[in-house]
Design an enzyme around this catalytic site. Structure first.
Site, mmCIF file in Angstrom:
data_model
loop_
_atom_site.group_PDB
_atom_site.id
_atom_site.type_symbol
_atom_site.label_atom_id
_atom_site.label_comp_id
_atom_site.label_asym_id
_atom_site.label_seq_id
_atom_site.Cartn_x
_atom_site.Cartn_y
_atom_site.Cartn_z
ATOM 1 N N HIS A 102 0.841 -1.196 0.000
ATOM 2 C CA HIS A 102 0.000 0.000 0.000
ATOM 3 C C HIS A 102 0.880 1.251 0.000
ATOM 4 O O HIS A 102 2.033 1.196 0.433
ATOM 5 C CB HIS A 102 -0.876 0.046 1.268
ATOM 6 N N CYS B 292 -2.906 0.358 9.492
ATOM 7 C CA CYS B 292 -3.894 -0.621 8.996
ATOM 8 C C CYS B 292 -4.900 -1.031 10.065
ATOM 9 O O CYS B 292 -6.015 -1.444 9.752
ATOM 10 C CB CYS B 292 -3.206 -1.903 8.537
#
Ligand code: GLY
Length: 258
Positions: free
Chosen positions: A166, A253
């Site tokens: 990411h 996250c």
């Protein structure tokens, strides 16, 4: 910082199935569930120390990666977005998220097929959002999100990605114009106006740190990044993230912050 940036967070307890979470690092071994739970408890306490009221959602056994709740929504100051995760095994983690966000937001946007977008690819810098065009977030998802941002007076910019999971796996905004930058993002023209903290090659995991109000939360055990952040005059909290690192999970996250 006088006004808090964030007052609330949503987290999801890790499931026992977390041992089957997606990973690009099988050599790190499987997570220890009991230790992961203890680390998650410490994470919640750290968010509370940063001044957040934390809502803890129950574990979802059918989704091994569901504790990484950041990927299923984006919480901006003016609207929330229900994403459409690019990882097939994670797509249905969004079930129930709209209803959850409706308790906090009047306006909820969503990513529609064939768009995909995961929250780990979204980095908020004031009124501007950077969006990583990763294997999880496609050009269509990015375009839909930018349109939603513009409807609400924000701007967005897609960022081409190195082979990194990411965007925030490789760079994280620490406020005060400071950006943590892994080597893979070092020369990016999009980021040239930030003051960079260059992440040492042996500490790449720390490119994902979490600025929340007056604190920066840093993974424990990485002295160079810790010292560099402290040298900026920022207060730090350290958290052991060993079990989440095994399945490509970072500090950001594990929560939605708003
Ligand atoms: N294991 C975290 C993810 O792949 O999304």
């Amino acid at each position: 910082m006088s006004e808090p940036m964030f007052t609330k967070a949503i987290v999801r307890k890790p499931a026992r199935s977390l041992v089957h979470g997606i990973t690009t690092h099988p050599e790190f071994g499987k997570p220890d569930y009991e230790l992961a739970v203890r680390q998650h408890d410490a994470y919640v306490k750290a968010l509370e120390r940063c001044g957040l009221a934390v809502q803890v959602l129950p574990a979802l056994e059918e989704f091994p990666d569901s504790c990484f709740v950041e990927d299923v929504a984006v919480c901006t100051p003016r609207f929330a977005l229900v994403t459409r995760p690019g990882a097939e095994s994670r797509r249905d983690e969004i079930t129930g998220i709209r209803g959850l966000l409706a308790a906090h937001y009047q306006v909820i946007e969503e990513i529609k097929a064939p768009g995909t977008l995961e929250g780990g690819d979204v980095m908020m810098v004031g009124e501007k959002f950077y969006i990583g065009l990763s294997s999880r977030t496609n050009a269509e998802g990015c375009a839909q999100f930018i349109k939603a941002l513009e409807r609400h007076g924000f701007t967005g910019q897609g960022v081409r990605m190195p082979p990194t999971l990411h965007l925030k796996t490789g760079c994280s905004y620490m406020e005060e114009n400071v950006l943590l930058v892994d080597a893979a993002f070092a020369g990016y023209p999009e980021f040239k106006d930030f003051r960079h903290i260059a992440i040492a090659p042996e500490e790449t995991y720390t490119a994902n740190c979490l600025r929340i109000n007056d604190y920066v939360i840093v993974p424990a055990g990485y002295p160079r990044t810790l010292a560099a952040i402290k040298a900026q005059g920022m207060k730090t909290l350290e958290l052991d993230m060993s079990e989440y690192r095994k399945i490509d999970g970072g500090l950001s996250c594990l929560s939605l912050r708003f």
